[in-house]
Design a protein around this motif. Sequence first.
Motif, PDB file in Angstrom:
ATOM      1  N   CYS A 173     -40.513  44.261 -18.658  1.00 37.39           N
ATOM      2  CA  CYS A 173     -40.958  42.925 -18.242  1.00 37.39           C
ATOM      3  C   CYS A 173     -40.553  41.953 -19.350  1.00 37.39           C
ATOM      4  CB  CYS A 173     -42.467  42.848 -18.006  1.00 37.39           C
ATOM      5  SG  CYS A 173     -42.968  41.150 -17.588  1.00 37.39           S
ATOM      6  N   HIS A 180     -40.873  38.831 -19.464  1.00 41.08           N
ATOM      7  CA  HIS A 180     -41.916  37.813 -19.673  1.00 41.08           C
ATOM      8  C   HIS A 180     -42.941  38.326 -20.694  1.00 41.08           C
ATOM      9  CE1 HIS A 180     -43.056  33.936 -18.134  1.00 41.08           C
ATOM     10  NE2 HIS A 180     -44.288  34.313 -17.850  1.00 41.08           N
ATOM     11  N   ARG A 181     -43.304  39.596 -20.566  1.00 40.04           N
ATOM     12  CA  ARG A 181     -44.230  40.201 -21.538  1.00 40.04           C
ATOM     13  C   ARG A 181     -43.572  40.256 -22.918  1.00 40.04           C
ATOM     14  NH1 ARG A 181     -44.810  45.172 -19.462  1.00 40.04           N
ATOM     15  NH2 ARG A 181     -43.417  46.174 -20.932  1.00 40.04           N
ATOM     16  N   ASN A 224     -42.150  40.801 -14.407  1.00 42.19           N
ATOM     17  CA  ASN A 224     -42.040  42.001 -13.566  1.00 42.19           C
ATOM     18  C   ASN A 224     -43.441  42.546 -13.307  1.00 42.19           C
ATOM     19  OD1 ASN A 224     -41.538  44.365 -12.271  1.00 42.19           O
ATOM     20  ND2 ASN A 224     -40.749  45.448 -14.064  1.00 42.19           N
ATOM     21  N   PRO A 225     -44.127  41.988 -12.289  1.00 40.78           N
ATOM     22  CA  PRO A 225     -45.495  42.446 -12.020  1.00 40.78           C
ATOM     23  C   PRO A 225     -45.560  43.884 -11.526  1.00 40.78           C
ATOM     24  CG  PRO A 225     -44.836  40.699 -10.486  1.00 40.78           C
ATOM     25  CD  PRO A 225     -43.695  40.888 -11.429  1.00 40.78           C
ATOM     26  N   CYS A 252     -48.015  46.373 -16.537  1.00 41.38           N
ATOM     27  CA  CYS A 252     -48.582  45.097 -16.087  1.00 41.38           C
ATOM     28  C   CYS A 252     -50.085  45.279 -15.900  1.00 41.38           C
ATOM     29  CB  CYS A 252     -47.918  44.635 -14.791  1.00 41.38           C
ATOM     30  SG  CYS A 252     -48.422  42.959 -14.341  1.00 41.38           S
ATOM     31  N   CYS A 269     -50.655  44.354 -21.767  1.00 37.80           N
ATOM     32  CA  CYS A 269     -49.860  43.128 -21.846  1.00 37.80           C
ATOM     33  C   CYS A 269     -50.668  42.001 -22.482  1.00 37.80           C
ATOM     34  CB  CYS A 269     -49.393  42.706 -20.448  1.00 37.80           C
ATOM     35  SG  CYS A 269     -48.519  41.133 -20.482  1.00 37.80           S
ATOM     36  N   TRP A 290     -51.189  38.924 -20.206  1.00 42.46           N
ATOM     37  CA  TRP A 290     -51.865  39.183 -18.933  1.00 42.46           C
ATOM     38  C   TRP A 290     -52.822  38.066 -18.539  1.00 42.46           C
ATOM     39  CZ3 TRP A 290     -52.324  42.329 -14.749  1.00 42.46           C
ATOM     40  CH2 TRP A 290     -53.558  42.387 -14.120  1.00 42.46           C
ATOM     41  N   CYS A 294     -50.897  34.950 -17.481  1.00 38.31           N
ATOM     42  CA  CYS A 294     -49.668  35.100 -16.695  1.00 38.31           C
ATOM     43  C   CYS A 294     -49.949  34.889 -15.207  1.00 38.31           C
ATOM     44  CB  CYS A 294     -49.075  36.487 -16.920  1.00 38.31           C
ATOM     45  SG  CYS A 294     -47.599  36.744 -15.910  1.00 38.31           S
ATOM     46  N   LYS A 326     -48.873  38.028 -12.628  1.00 43.18           N
ATOM     47  CA  LYS A 326     -49.469  39.357 -12.600  1.00 43.18           C
ATOM     48  C   LYS A 326     -50.024  39.669 -11.216  1.00 43.18           C
ATOM     49  CE  LYS A 326     -53.981  37.772 -14.196  1.00 43.18           C
ATOM     50  NZ  LYS A 326     -54.018  36.644 -15.110  1.00 43.18           N
TER      51      LYS A 326
HETATM   52  S1  SF4 Z   1     -48.973  40.105 -16.749  1.00 44.87           S
HETATM   53 FE1  SF4 Z   1     -47.414  41.484 -15.806  1.00 44.87          FE
HETATM   54  S2  SF4 Z   1     -45.794  40.099 -15.071  1.00 44.87           S
HETATM   55 FE2  SF4 Z   1     -47.047  38.932 -16.508  1.00 44.87          FE
HETATM   56  S3  SF4 Z   1     -46.038  39.158 -18.475  1.00 44.87           S
HETATM   57 FE3  SF4 Z   1     -47.575  40.767 -18.358  1.00 44.87          FE
HETATM   58  S4  SF4 Z   1     -46.490  42.566 -17.551  1.00 44.87           S
HETATM   59 FE4  SF4 Z   1     -45.214  40.776 -17.121  1.00 44.87          FE
END
Ligand code: SF4
Length: 271
Positions: free
Chosen positions: A17, A19-20, A247-248, A253, A258, A261, A264, A267
Amino acid sequence: MEPYRVRASSWASLFDCAHRWEGTHILGMHMPSSPRAQLGTAIHAATAAYDEARMRGEAIRALDVVPVLVDELNNPERDVNWQADELSRRDAEAIGRNLLSRYCQEIAPRYHYVAVELEVVPWLIDCGGGIVIEIRGTLDRSRARADGAGGVGICDLKSGVNAVSQGRAKTKGHAPQIGTYELLYERTTGQAVTLPADIIGLKTSGAPEVATGQIVGAREQLIGTDESPGLMDYAADMFRSGLFPPNPTSHMCSGKYCARWRVCKFKDDQS
Ligand code: SF4
């Protein structure tokens, strides 16, 4: 512009992910480690101490490196939330001792290691638009092994609740990290990696288990061709654009793993 400095051990998680990864490694979001992650850290530190001693030609037993395991559990360098799951410190130590002993007796004797957690020569990747990434650090939790006939391959230790299934180490999802480590090993030592990679799985739940699994051709995922881009091309695009996609569906995730989390919006917290 200064290069983005990236630890070699974190690089592959960019492809799980992004984004993470951005949250943790660019925006500086942090969270305490979970008990099971700290157990993994403790097992890896103890097995590395064992393998380094063997590489130096010292006579060593699993028992000799148990203090490394215990010290990592009792005096962790990072915050650990011991309330985060059902694993107590005492249970973590019992599982860790079991896996350490089995690794030393069943797995380590199969290999002739030539490097343990090698420090790599920094790798500068030009993403275009003045953006440069510098991958540096050590091949955490990995070893290089030689087969005595001129071949070299990477062994990567993976611990976790699902690290072993039906007598085999889980290999799914590990190719980006293995490919990165193979490329870094070659750049650092000048020696080609010619053997398949071995994943050494250490299962930390239920009845602890150890097993191996193999990955062939991991580097091809990283390096693109004229016809088809590789993961390094996708990474360069992310850094150049500043867009790190979520990438949920990642198995990480979760609020447990994360640091992004809570804030985000991508999620999937319906399940
Ligand atoms: S909550 Fe899920 S989608 Fe959002 S950054 Fe964390 S792992 Fe990635």
